[in-house]
Write an enzyme that holds these catalytic residues in place. Structure first.
Site, PDB file in Angstrom:
ATOM      1  N   GLU A 173       3.405  -0.411  11.005  1.00 39.71           N
ATOM      2  CA  GLU A 173       2.498  -0.315   9.861  1.00 39.71           C
ATOM      3  C   GLU A 173       1.465   0.758  10.174  1.00 39.71           C
ATOM      4  O   GLU A 173       0.793   0.687  11.205  1.00 39.71           O
ATOM      5  CB  GLU A 173       1.823  -1.663   9.608  1.00 39.71           C
ATOM      6  CG  GLU A 173       0.925  -1.661   8.385  1.00 39.71           C
ATOM      7  CD  GLU A 173       0.289  -3.021   8.128  1.00 39.71           C
ATOM      8  OE1 GLU A 173      -0.288  -3.191   7.050  1.00 39.71           O
ATOM      9  OE2 GLU A 173       0.359  -3.894   9.025  1.00 39.71           O
ATOM     10  N   GLU A 230      -1.665 -10.405   1.627  1.00 39.60           N
ATOM     11  CA  GLU A 230      -2.508 -10.122   2.784  1.00 39.60           C
ATOM     12  C   GLU A 230      -3.964  -9.878   2.394  1.00 39.60           C
ATOM     13  O   GLU A 230      -4.712  -9.256   3.148  1.00 39.60           O
ATOM     14  CB  GLU A 230      -1.956  -8.933   3.595  1.00 39.60           C
ATOM     15  CG  GLU A 230      -2.336  -9.022   5.050  1.00 39.60           C
ATOM     16  CD  GLU A 230      -2.272  -7.696   5.794  1.00 39.60           C
ATOM     17  OE1 GLU A 230      -2.528  -7.704   7.000  1.00 39.60           O
ATOM     18  OE2 GLU A 230      -1.982  -6.658   5.164  1.00 39.60           O
TER      19      GLU A 230
END
Length: 269
Positions: A150, A243
């Site tokens: 990520e 998230e």
């Protein structure tokens, strides 16, 4: 239950410990959970004695899918630390622990972030990161896992990272708000990298680059645009993982985000 992507939660954005995250995910009525390895300042270690067995059993009892294990502590160590340094050795040890824990949980994905001390800010950092990820991808393949990174790279550098890692199990983890924070066009990023995007997508939103209390879809993040771009390229995620930050215990906001995901993202559960 309709077919389509599973909705999941990110355990490190929920109040409490790993066990609390499993119970809260069950109560929230969604189907999957990503967990963090933990570490100093990040909560208990996920691979502490007995923890993985209990979480695996709890997930089975609640019919939850362990989706992934993250190594967020690498943001504090530096994934691209100079070769041969103590931090480089620590990073590789953490990577092995992330992979072993994902395998033990039965999660199909392990992922590592590239922010703060792991941020890819220049070509040497990208090359060192790629070298570590290529090694880790081989370790992931030996365990039957996908490995994702990520990051907040622009489309050109993201493709360059994939090319330098050059490993079949390697993927890029897409977060719908990270491009906005970095000033990157999310749709252009998806256009350039969609063949290598991991099957689990992070959904979050914010305002002016800050994730605070914005409900999904109320901030300035390109949530719908990103998902539409994925669909346009024939990409169907296996899981959409919320998230946004719920560590303040505002579970009503969590419930609203889940409802919005189900309302605005067709064919989810």
């Amino acid at each position: 239950m309709t077919s389509g992507p599973l909705i999941g939660l990110a355990g490190w954005r929920l109040p409490g410990d790993h066990f609390d995250a499993v119970e809260l995910t069950h109560r929230a009525g969604v189907g999957g959970l990503q967990l963090d390895l933990g570490g100093p300042g990040r909560g208990p270690w996920l691979d502490a004695a007995g923890t993985v067995d209990r979480i695996r059993d709890d997930c089975a009892r609640h019919r939850l899918r362990p989706l992934a294990v993250a190594g967020n502590t690498l943001n504090d160590i530096g994934l691209h630390a100079p070769p041969g340094s103590q931090d480089a050795l620590r990073a590789r040890r953490v990577l092995i622990r992330v992979l072993d824990t994902a395998h033990a949980l039965g999660a199909p994905l392990a992922f590592v972030p590239s922010f703060r001390r792991s941020a890819i800010t220049d070509r040497p950092a990208l090359e060192r990161t790629a070298a570590v990820l290529a090694w880790a991808a081989a370790e992931a393949q030996a365990r039957g896992l996908l490995l994702a990174n990520e990051n907040d790279l622009d489309p050109r550098c993201a493709r360059l990272l994939v090319e330098q890692v050059a490993a079949a199990p390697f993927r890029l983890l897409l977060d719908t708000y990270n491009p906005r924070v970095a000033g990157v066009d999310a749709v252009a990023l998806i256009e350039a990298t969609h063949p290598w995007i991991a099957p689990q997508i992070h959904l979050k939103d914010g305002t002016d680059g800050v994730v605070a209390r914005d409900l999904l879809g109320d901030g300035d993040g390109p949530v719908r645009e990103a998902l539409a771009a994925l669909t346009a390229h024939g990409f169907t995620p296996e899981a959409l993982v919320l998230e946004n930050d719920y560590r303040d215990g505002d579970l009503a906001r969590l419930a609203l985000d889940i409802a919005r995901a189900r309302t605005h993202l067709p064919r989810t559960r």
